[in-house]
Design an enzyme around this catalytic site. Structure first.
Site, short mmCIF file in Angstrom:
data_model
loop_
_atom_site.label_atom_id
_atom_site.label_comp_id
_atom_site.label_asym_id
_atom_site.label_seq_id
_atom_site.Cartn_x
_atom_site.Cartn_y
_atom_site.Cartn_z
N ASP A 47 0.83 -1.20 0.00
CA ASP A 47 0.00 0.00 0.00
C ASP A 47 0.87 1.27 0.00
O ASP A 47 1.86 1.34 0.73
CB ASP A 47 -0.87 -0.04 1.28
CG ASP A 47 -2.01 0.95 1.25
OD1 ASP A 47 -2.84 0.87 0.33
OD2 ASP A 47 -2.06 1.81 2.16
N GLU A 58 2.11 -0.09 -4.80
CA GLU A 58 1.10 0.90 -5.21
C GLU A 58 1.76 2.26 -5.35
O GLU A 58 2.28 2.81 -4.36
CB GLU A 58 -0.05 1.00 -4.18
CG GLU A 58 -1.16 1.89 -4.70
CD GLU A 58 -2.08 2.47 -3.63
OE1 GLU A 58 -3.18 2.90 -3.97
OE2 GLU A 58 -1.69 2.51 -2.44
C1 GLC Z 1 -4.25 3.06 -0.68
C2 GLC Z 1 -5.44 2.15 -0.72
C3 GLC Z 1 -6.65 2.93 -0.30
C4 GLC Z 1 -6.43 3.40 1.11
C5 GLC Z 1 -5.15 4.19 1.23
C6 GLC Z 1 -4.73 4.37 2.65
O1 GLC Z 1 -4.33 4.08 -1.62
O2 GLC Z 1 -5.56 1.58 -1.99
O3 GLC Z 1 -7.82 2.18 -0.40
O4 GLC Z 1 -7.51 4.18 1.54
O5 GLC Z 1 -4.07 3.55 0.59
O6 GLC Z 1 -4.26 3.17 3.17
#
Ligand code: GLC
Length: 533
Positions: free
Chosen positions: A201, A264
């Site tokens: 994440d 991500e």
């Molecule tokens: C990422 C996740 C999202 C979440 C954020 C905070 O972007 O994909 O869903 O709210 O991180 O953890």
């Protein structure tokens, strides 16, 4: 040239566990539900399942606020349910990828309780604490991704803690070696249980500027954008030191063999590719979200693919994403006809595709009545909420669409009685069948799963509405023609006989001919020239 490493040749399928399958009748999906649907995933033809967080959590951000990194939240089941899930997945040759949320914990994590207890707590430095600015306000101008300031003052010690997201999600301090070691142990805990990799994440957030400098103004900010965009996020994330932190995570994974690290990362291409790291030692797959952000026009998409291909470091493996739990559904964005073209694009580009649950049945925008809003972001910044893309998977036309015997936590789509797996699975014209055929084609043709990519030059009148490219491996070449427009086209392809392997329009597979290829409105095709037969 042919690579067979699973995370290169395979397709990843994202499951949002709250919304996949409920087995205990509370209207929320669970791990046993995912296990119950593994046969479906094997039938569909994907290779790996990425499961969004199911760890113990107060669910302020639906599991992206973790209170115990090594426990399953009772809402989703038990550790033993997880062990069953992974064993059953592996029995079907499906890999399991977990969502690792290392940038922040929940405010309810015992680490945070210790950290906040006093300025001299041994875990004080596991989180990010700063003195107030001289006027008593927040230490700098950093904003929360969910609206409002990113700093919350803690009365007990008079300092502020940083949270890139909700105040309930305090950021962890990855400059602290003890925190790093504890997080590496978390990875090992799951690797030892057999997981095949992690989607990490907000990985580009892990390290913040050492001097906590103010972010500069963003000259392109427009009022319809989320507040976070007022400033360019140059000091609060994407710091150069983060690459070494990611390499550290990857090294933990590699000690267990070919486990994958997906990061991500929402950054432009030139910054994104830095996350492969020197000698490709950081992220295996820095998530490529460019298709989510590029306007759905042939020329824009063609330019994007060429730019990304050219920017990849030597040996860096590409990947593509069309949807996830944070972004509008592809079918809602481009409409049902182009959603089929989009599926063909996703599953024929070079690199690992990630398919978001529900996109294979063409789930569109599901409106959420005000009294059913769940996403905290929607409450803070109306219009930006993500509930419409997190609605339950639709399996059949029974009550709760086969998802749950109870009222589902979010509404179903209005067309659930026919937009469901059971109604579509034997329909040769359904978008579900199209996905299944595309996935089968990828498996059958090395050109698609691991081969090279090159663009096909089109005359300008065609290039405005069409994107065409070749995939090739082991002496075989396939041609992909995608019509982004609603007019038919005659595509010049030389004198070779062509054969349709698959079309987004049912009934064309097997068709052969010579001369210009007649491409229908909103049609995509995979062709095999006679020289590749
Ligand atoms: C990422 C996740 C999202 C979440 C954020 C905070 O972007 O994909 O869903 O709210 O991180 O953890």
């Amino acid at each position: 040239m042919t690579e067979t490493i699973w995370w290169k040749s395979g397709t990843v399928y994202q499951v949002y566990p709250r919304s996949f399958q409920d087995t205990d009748g509370d209207g929320v999906g669970d791990l046993a539900g995912i296990t119950a649907r593994l046969d479906y995933l094997a039938w569909l033809g994907v290779d790996a399942v990425w499961i969004s967080p199911f760890y113990r959590s107060p669910m302020a951000d639906f599991g992206y606020d973790v209170a115990d990194y090594c426990a399953v939240d009772p809402l989703f089941g038990t550790l033993s349910d997880f062990d069953t899930l992974i064993a059953e997945a592996h029995r079907r040759r499906l890999k399991v990828i977990l969502d690792f949320v290392p940038n922040h914990s929940s405010i309810a994590h015992p680490w945070f309780a210790e950290s906040r207890a006093s300025r001299t707590s041994p875990r004080r430095d596991w989180y990010i604490w700063r003195d107030p600015a001289p006027d008593g306000g927040p230490p700098n101008n950093w904003l929360s991704n969910f609206g409002g300031p990113a700093w919350t003052r803690d009365e007990a010690t008079g300092q502020y803690y940083y949270h890139a997201f909700l105040p309930e999600q305090p950021d962890l301090n990855w400059r602290n070696p003890a925190l790093r070691a504890a997080m590496h142990d978390v990875l090992r805990f799951w690797l030892e249980r057999g997981v095949d990799g992690f989607r990490v994440d907000v990985i580009w957030h892990l390290i913040k500027d050492e001097g906590f400098r103010d972010n500069p103004d963003n000259p392109d900010f427009a009022p319809h954008q989320p507040g976070i965009n007022r400033f360019a996020q140059v000091y609060s994330c994407d710091r150069p030191e983060v690459i070494e932190v990611i390499a550290g995570l990857r090294a933990v994974l590699r000690a267990f063999g070919e486990r994958v690290l997906i990061g991500e990362i929402y950054l432009p291409i030139e910054r994104l590719v830095a996350y492969y790291g020197p000698d490709l030692k950081a992220a295996d797959l820095p998530f490529n979200f460019q298709l989510l952000e590029t306007p759905w026009r042939a020329e824009a998409v063609a330019a994007l693919v060429a730019e990304y291909e050219a920017a990849l470091p030597e040996g860096g493996w590409p990947n593509w994403v069309l949807g996830n739990h944070d972004r509008p559904r592809i079918a809602a964005r481009v409409g049902p006809a182009q959603a089929r073209v989009a599926a063909m694009l996703l599953l024929t580009l070079r690199g690992t595709p990630t398919l978001y649950y529900g996109d294979e049945i063409g789930l569109g925008h599901v409106p959420i009545p005000p009294d059913r809003v769940r996403d905290p972001w929607e409450r803070n910044e109306p219009g930006h909420g993500r509930d419409p893309v997190r609605t339950p998977m639709q399996w059949d036309d029974g009550p709760g669409a086969g998802f749950s015997a109870a009222e589902p936590w979010l509404p179903l789509s209005a067309d659930a009685d026919h937009r469901n797996v059971e109604a579509m699975r034997d329909d040769p014209g359904s978008i579900l069948t199209l996905h299944r055929r595309l996935l089968a084609l990828r498996r059958d043709h090395a050109a698609l799963s691991v081969g090279g990519w090159r663009g096909i030059e089109l005359p300008p009148d065609l290039a405005a509405e069409m994107f065409a490219y070749e995939r090739f491996a082991e002496g075989a070449t396939l041609q992909i023609l995608l019509n982004f427009g609603a007019d038919p086209r005659a595509v010049p392809l030389g004198e070779d006989e062509w054969e349709v392997l698959l079309s987004t329009r049912p009934g064309r597979a097997g068709e052969r001919g010579r001369g210009p290829f007649p491409l229908g409105p909103d049609e995509g095709v995979v062709l095999r020239p006679e020289t590749s037969r």
